[in-house]
Design an enzyme around this catalytic site. Structure first.
Site, mmCIF file in Angstrom:
data_model
loop_
_atom_site.group_PDB
_atom_site.id
_atom_site.type_symbol
_atom_site.label_atom_id
_atom_site.label_comp_id
_atom_site.label_asym_id
_atom_site.label_seq_id
_atom_site.Cartn_x
_atom_site.Cartn_y
_atom_site.Cartn_z
ATOM 1 C CG HIS A 1 3.375 -1.875 15.763
ATOM 2 N ND1 HIS A 1 2.008 -2.274 15.570
ATOM 3 C CD2 HIS A 1 3.095 -1.000 16.967
ATOM 4 C CE1 HIS A 1 0.891 -1.734 16.528
ATOM 5 N NE2 HIS A 1 1.885 -0.775 17.411
ATOM 6 C CG ASP B 1 1.188 -4.657 13.303
ATOM 7 O OD1 ASP B 1 1.770 -4.928 14.152
ATOM 8 O OD2 ASP B 1 0.481 -3.612 13.371
ATOM 9 C CB SER C 1 0.168 1.154 18.511
ATOM 10 O OG SER C 1 0.321 0.008 19.287
#
Length: 539
Positions: free
Chosen positions: A485, A456, A233
């Site tokens: 994710h 995602d 991320s």
């Protein structure tokens, strides 16, 4: 980009011109002084190393883990000035072949991990080495986690009293009134002031560029000539900054669920794209619930499930569950399910039980946890400081209002919640930076691996494509028709096979690769009785 620990395809529609921040509030990307300062700090760290010992009780880590600290400059332009200490955790490579207990494997160095945020700590990462999907990597790498600057005990940042952080029950209007907007604007201004008052002059040094520089100092302190790194991320963004700033220091890098690094996207437009993508992910969740209507009784179409959800919202607005779960808490619980498929069965079961008269599962899953308030407040403070400092944001409310009113017409699920999370950046008191142009030319950077799930929502797939375009020699592996994710180390053996081949042997596919989706979650039994289509308003 928001991480679920912090909370709670309309990009072309919203390519608006940002209201420029005043010229004196925008700093150009620092140059020579910071380059020199990073080199000085890294040289010191190499000599000092890290004195790993028993982990402090505050870290809440098992006895087998080892912890230490590394010093970094608060301001890299002044490497001899104030220093801050980052906490680090490590589990040494086991060197045990998971497939042959009598065979010892050669150690390959340290694998440093960041889980994202901004504001998330990686201190617990070394614990993951006991899981089957990670054992091969844990055999040859020291697993190293750390808390980035501002997080946990690493020069912790705070913007308000943690005792007042959780406000529950709360509302979460998808089409807020003008009076509600004024209330949230006032809260955003107060929050920005609180960050400045509590952090003082230090506030401007919590940035993604400094996170990348800290990573190079950590590399040196670990005694590594070149860095092996996995970022998830937000960790992919400052990992990409690192690759741009220090390409010759890279050994191997995995970018899992990549942020779009285009300077024009950081961070306002990335958040618009995220809000748009979550609408599709919310649809995925509702379709899954509808597929299991025999278990949950929430409706056998996506539209019927939405009506059940809206019924719960209305009931919670009138009478919060347990006095602490209102529409805001319901929305936050289902937003987190947009990040991870694994949450779907429990969320659906809680919604079903609530509508059938049992609020306990929903209160358990969605209610505020006072014991976690300090950690949550710290995480949000770091998130806000980094994103606000990193780039220019619109400084006029009319821009935010225009863009998000348009978006909410087609993507109401997350849009306004995302606005309130980021709105302090409109009134930010610290100087802003101009985002670095992430880019490497042929031969500058060793081959790197990018992972992305096609659906995602937290980091929409286009970001991985853009990062792949900008990092020469990178390879993109796509998990098709999936939306969880963070895909490394999950239940998809195809994805894990590519990660292992790369980190263990340096092997990558010749070009873009695709893996099939991970298995769908299995429903959790919650009784098969249908929720009534209508019920008395007094209930």
């Amino acid at each position: 980009m928001r991480a679920p620990a912090l909370y709670s395809a309309a990009g072309t529609l919203l390519l608006t011109t940002l209201a420029a921040a005043p010229a004196d509030s925008v700093r150009t990307v620092p140059g020579a002084a910071e380059v020199r300062g990073t080199a000085v700090a890294a040289a010191r760290a190499r000599v000092a190393g890290i004195d790993f010992g028993t982990c402090p009780e505050a870290e809440n880590l098992p006895d087998g883990m080892r912890c230490g600290t590394v010093s970094v400059p608060l301001d890299y332009a002044r490497p001899d000035g104030k220093q801050i200490r980052l906490t680090v955790s490590r589990a040494p490579a086991t060197q045990k072949d998971p497939h042959n207990s009598k065979r010892l494997l050669p150690r390959q160095g340290a694998l440093v991990y960041n889980p994202g945020g901004p504001g998330a700590s990686g201190m617990a990462f070394p614990l993951i080495g006991v899981l089957p999907e990670w054992k091969r990597l844990a055999a040859v790498y020291d697993f190293v986690g750390y808390a980035p600057r501002g997080v946990g005990r690493s020069a912790p940042l705070s913007c308000k009293d943690p005792g007042t952080f959780f406000k529950a029950p709360s509302q979460a209007p998808t089409h807020p009134s003008e009076s509600y907007k004024r209330e949230r604007i006032a809260q955003a201004k107060a929050y920005a002031r609180g960050c400045a008052e509590r952090a003082g002059d230090s506030l401007r040094h919590y940035t993604s560029l400094n996170n990348a520089r800290d990573l190079d100092v950590l590399r040196a302190a670990l005694g590594e000539e070149k860095l092996t790194f996995m970022g998830a991320s937000y960790g992919t963004y400052f990992g990409a900054l690192y690759a741009t700033l220090f390409p010759s220091h890279v050994r191997r890098m995995v970018f899992d669920s990549a942020v779009n690094p285009d300077p024009e996207q950081i961070w306002y437009r990335n958040n618009l794209d995220q809000s748009a993508a979550f609408e599709g992910r919310w649809e995925d969740l509702r379709e899954w619930i509808a597929k299991h209507d025999d278990v949950y009784g929430l409706g056998d179409t996506s539209e019927e499930v939405l009506r059940s959800y809206e019924k719960a919202r209305a009931r919670l607005a009138a009478k919060p569950a347990g006095g602490k779960v209102g529409p805001g808490q319901l929305q936050g619980a289902f937003l987190s399910a947009g990040y991870y498929d694994d949450y779907w069965p429990r969320r659906a079961q809680a919604l079903s039980a609530y509508l059938k008269g049992d609020p306990k599962p929903l209160i358990q899953q969605a209610g505020p946890r006072p014991a976690a308030a300090a950690e949550a407040e710290n995480s949000k403070a770091v998130y806000t400081a980094v994103e606000c400092n990193d780039a220019r944001w619109p400084t006029e409310w009319r821009v935010w209002d225009r863009d998000n009113t348009r978006l909410a017409r087609v993507a109401p699920f997350e849009t306004w919640d995302n606005v309130w999370m980021n709105l302090p950046c409109a009134y930010w008191p610290a100087p802003r930076q101009r985002p670095l142009d992430v880019r490497t030319g042929p031969g500058e950077l060793p081959p790197t691996l990018i992972l992305a799930a096609e659906r995602d929502a937290a980091t929409p797939y286009g970001g991985a494509v853009e990062l792949h375009r900008r990092l020469s020699g990178s390879v993109l592996v796509t998990e098709r028709d999936a939306g969880t994710h963070g895909v490394a180390g999950g239940p998809n053996p195809c994805v894990n096979g590519h990660v292992d081949a790369y980190l263990l042997e340096g092997r990558l596919p010749a070009r873009r690769a695709a893996c099939g989706p991970r298995p769908e979650p299995r429903p959790t039994a919650a009784g098969a009785r249908k929720v009534p289509a209508a019920e008395p308003a007094s209930r």
